[in-house]
Design a protein around this motif. Structure first.
Motif, PDB file in Angstrom:
ATOM      1  N   ILE A   1       0.834  -1.201   0.000  1.00 12.53           N
ATOM      2  CA  ILE A   1       0.000   0.000   0.000  1.00 12.53           C
ATOM      3  C   ILE A   1       0.870   1.252   0.000  1.00 12.53           C
ATOM      4  N   VAL A   2       0.240   2.397  -0.302  1.00 10.37           N
ATOM      5  CA  VAL A   2       0.892   3.704  -0.196  1.00 10.37           C
ATOM      6  C   VAL A   2      -0.070   4.668   0.476  1.00 10.37           C
ATOM      7  N   ARG A   3       0.486   5.714   1.092  1.00  4.88           N
ATOM      8  CA  ARG A   3      -0.348   6.714   1.759  1.00  4.88           C
ATOM      9  C   ARG A   3      -0.199   8.098   1.133  1.00  4.88           C
ATOM     10  N   THR A   4       0.524   8.187   0.018  1.00  2.56           N
ATOM     11  CA  THR A   4       0.648   9.455  -0.682  1.00  2.56           C
ATOM     12  C   THR A   4       0.413   9.242  -2.165  1.00  2.56           C
ATOM     13  N   ASN A   5      -0.051  10.279  -2.835  1.00  5.70           N
ATOM     14  CA  ASN A   5      -0.294  10.235  -4.275  1.00  5.70           C
ATOM     15  C   ASN A   5       0.880  10.820  -5.042  1.00  5.70           C
ATOM     16  N   GLY A   6       0.929  10.505  -6.317  1.00  5.13           N
ATOM     17  CA  GLY A   6       1.841  11.198  -7.209  1.00  5.13           C
ATOM     18  C   GLY A   6       1.268  12.574  -7.545  1.00  5.13           C
ATOM     19  N   ALA A   7       2.124  13.461  -8.039  1.00  8.76           N
ATOM     20  CA  ALA A   7       1.664  14.802  -8.400  1.00  8.76           C
ATOM     21  C   ALA A   7       2.609  15.390  -9.433  1.00  8.76           C
ATOM     22  N   VAL A   8       2.050  16.202 -10.328  1.00  6.24           N
ATOM     23  CA  VAL A   8       2.841  16.978 -11.276  1.00  6.24           C
ATOM     24  C   VAL A   8       2.441  18.441 -11.097  1.00  6.24           C
ATOM     25  N   ILE A   9       3.391  19.277 -10.688  1.00  6.49           N
ATOM     26  CA  ILE A   9       3.109  20.668 -10.359  1.00  6.49           C
ATOM     27  C   ILE A   9       3.766  21.564 -11.404  1.00  6.49           C
ATOM     28  N   PRO A  10       2.989  22.238 -12.246  1.00  6.88           N
ATOM     29  CA  PRO A  10       3.571  23.135 -13.265  1.00  6.88           C
ATOM     30  C   PRO A  10       4.240  24.347 -12.628  1.00  6.88           C
ATOM     31  N   ILE A  11       5.344  24.798 -13.230  1.00  4.85           N
ATOM     32  CA  ILE A  11       6.087  25.962 -12.749  1.00  4.85           C
ATOM     33  C   ILE A  11       6.386  26.866 -13.945  1.00  4.85           C
ATOM     34  N   GLU A  12       6.216  28.180 -13.760  1.00 11.43           N
ATOM     35  CA  GLU A  12       6.532  29.152 -14.801  1.00 11.43           C
ATOM     36  C   GLU A  12       7.438  30.243 -14.244  1.00 11.43           C
ATOM     37  N   CYS A  13       8.378  30.680 -15.052  1.00 15.69           N
ATOM     38  CA  CYS A  13       9.170  31.877 -14.742  1.00 15.69           C
ATOM     39  C   CYS A  13       8.974  32.875 -15.875  1.00 15.69           C
ATOM     40  N   ARG A  14       8.472  34.089 -15.561  1.00 18.46           N
ATOM     41  CA  ARG A  14       8.200  35.102 -16.575  1.00 18.46           C
ATOM     42  C   ARG A  14       9.216  36.240 -16.445  1.00 18.46           C
ATOM     43  N   TYR A  15       9.702  36.729 -17.595  1.00 20.07           N
ATOM     44  CA  TYR A  15      10.745  37.745 -17.588  1.00 20.07           C
ATOM     45  C   TYR A  15      10.369  38.942 -18.467  1.00 20.07           C
ATOM     46  N   PHE A  16      11.039  40.056 -18.184  1.00 23.79           N
ATOM     47  CA  PHE A  16      10.888  41.356 -18.837  1.00 23.79           C
ATOM     48  C   PHE A  16       9.684  42.121 -18.308  1.00 23.79           C
ATOM     49  N   ARG A  17       8.888  41.485 -17.517  1.00 27.53           N
ATOM     50  CA  ARG A  17       7.867  42.204 -16.776  1.00 27.53           C
ATOM     51  C   ARG A  17       7.419  41.296 -15.658  1.00 27.53           C
TER      52      ARG A  17
ATOM     53  N   ASP B   1      -1.329  -2.451  11.240  1.00 29.43           N
ATOM     54  CA  ASP B   1      -1.095  -1.254  10.433  1.00 29.43           C
ATOM     55  C   ASP B   1      -0.457  -0.140  11.256  1.00 29.43           C
ATOM     56  N   SER B   2      -0.638  -0.165  12.568  1.00 35.99           N
ATOM     57  CA  SER B   2      -0.071   0.889  13.421  1.00 35.99           C
ATOM     58  C   SER B   2       1.453   0.785  13.505  1.00 35.99           C
ATOM     59  N   LYS B   3       2.039  -0.348  13.060  1.00 30.73           N
ATOM     60  CA  LYS B   3       3.492  -0.499  13.089  1.00 30.73           C
ATOM     61  C   LYS B   3       4.156   0.198  11.908  1.00 30.73           C
ATOM     62  N   ALA B   4       3.391   0.493  10.853  1.00 30.73           N
ATOM     63  CA  ALA B   4       3.967   1.138   9.677  1.00 30.73           C
ATOM     64  C   ALA B   4       4.529   2.505  10.061  1.00 30.73           C
ATOM     65  N   GLU B   5       5.675   2.846   9.515  1.00 31.06           N
ATOM     66  CA  GLU B   5       6.362   4.077   9.884  1.00 31.06           C
ATOM     67  C   GLU B   5       5.526   5.319   9.598  1.00 31.06           C
ATOM     68  N   ASP B   6       4.711   5.276   8.522  1.00 33.27           N
ATOM     69  CA  ASP B   6       3.938   6.454   8.132  1.00 33.27           C
ATOM     70  C   ASP B   6       2.477   6.354   8.538  1.00 33.27           C
ATOM     71  N   SER B   7       2.168   5.512   9.534  1.00 35.65           N
ATOM     72  CA  SER B   7       0.780   5.281   9.924  1.00 35.65           C
ATOM     73  C   SER B   7       0.447   5.960  11.243  1.00 35.65           C
TER      74      SER B   7
END
Length: 304
Positions: free
Chosen positions: A107-123, A221-227
């Motif tokens: 099992i897992v307790r976290t999801n994957g994610a894709v976070i868009p990033i932008e850098c704007r220049y000249f203003r 389940d309480s023995k799991a490190e992230d539980s």
């Protein structure tokens, strides 16, 4: 130069766009659920650049790369939103990716994610992102009885006084589960949860499966490190017919199905009957030992 800003309403990802460099600081509590992700599961851009520094003292990592590194792309726009070969300002785009890796785990307790990033220049510009949307995990229960005893499992609200109407949970949320038995016209009995197993199909022996409670009442389940799973409160001697536990929400690793079946085997015994087969215990990480919630149990039923 773009102002430094957060790309998450939780402010767990901070971005600073420099003249030649891009700094991205990420809290390992990425989703704000107190479940820390692994630094090795984070990467920047299409090149998959790894964190350049890790700060264990405040659980953050830093990406410090050149603006043109890690697969950043240059877009030339004028006016905003219309792509042309010439324009008034430049936009560099990249993304932060979280791909959880749990080798050998069911099992897992976290999801994957894709976070868009932008850098704007000249203003002046800003850094923006779509919100992170966790996978929602449903939990359903049905009731059955055997003989003159009526067993049940209920999803409860946090006050443990009212039944929860929604069966939808997000990762990082605690699922409050109450097991009970109706003992009308029966000698006093004490309830125990012998075992609980989670599966992706109704059959409790199907694969994959994950043991939540096992060994005659241990909340493994309480023995799991992230539980944060645990039996709740000390059992009220006036309510031997109820047993409550918090289950830290999870999903199965490598499987995007959103429906999880949890099957529990409930049993009862005389109030004064107690032995190693009749218990309810949680693992206390601080003391590194299992702590009994209560002891005592016979009559059997299954709940799903």
């Amino acid at each position: 130069m773009s102002e430094g800003g957060s790309v998450s309403p939780l402010q767990t990802v901070m971005v600073q766009c420099g003249e030649h460099t891009l700094l991205v600081r990420v809290q390992l509590d990425l989703f704000g659920t107190k479940h820390l992700i692994k630094a090795a599961d984070l990467s920047l851009g299409t090149a998959g650049c790894q964190p350049t520094k890790i700060f264990p003292e405040n659980c953050t990592v830093l990406f410090d790369y050149g603006l043109h590194k890690c697969g950043s792309r240059l877009q030339i726009m004028s006016p905003p939103g219309i792509f042309q070969m010439t324009g008034d300002f430049l936009i560099y785009t990249t993304h932060l990716t979280h791909i959880p890796n749990y080798p050998g785990s069911v099992i897992v307790r976290t999801n994957g994610a894709v976070i868009p990033i932008e850098c704007r220049y000249f203003r002046k510009g800003n850094v923006s992102s779509n919100p992170i949307k966790p996978t929602w995990i449903p939990f359903s229960s049905t009731r059955s009885g055997e003989g003159h005893l009526s067993f049940s499992l209920r999803l409860m609200n946090g006050d443990w006084l009212t039944e929860r109407t929604s069966t939808v949970y997000s990762l990082g949320e605690l699922i409050h589960i109450e097991a009970s038995v109706s003992m009308d016209n029966h000698m006093p009995l004490k309830l125990y949860i012998d075992r609980c197993v989670a599966t992706l199909s109704p059959g409790k022996d199907s694969s994959p499966r994950y043991s939540i409670i096992d060994y005659n009442g241990c909340l493994v389940d309480s023995k799991a490190e992230d539980s944060f799973s645990t039996f709740v409160l000390r059992r009220n001697q006036r309510e031997p017919d109820k047993l409550r536990f918090d289950l830290d929400a999870f999903r199965f690793y490598g499987d995007e199905r959103s429906l999880i079946f949890i099957t529990c085997h409930l049993k009862v015994a005389a109030v004064d009957q107690g032995d190693s087969r009749n218990k309810a215990c949680s693992f206390q990480k601080l003391h590194k030992m299992c702590v009994p919630h209560s002891l005592s149990l016979s009559g059997v039923a299954e709940e799903r």
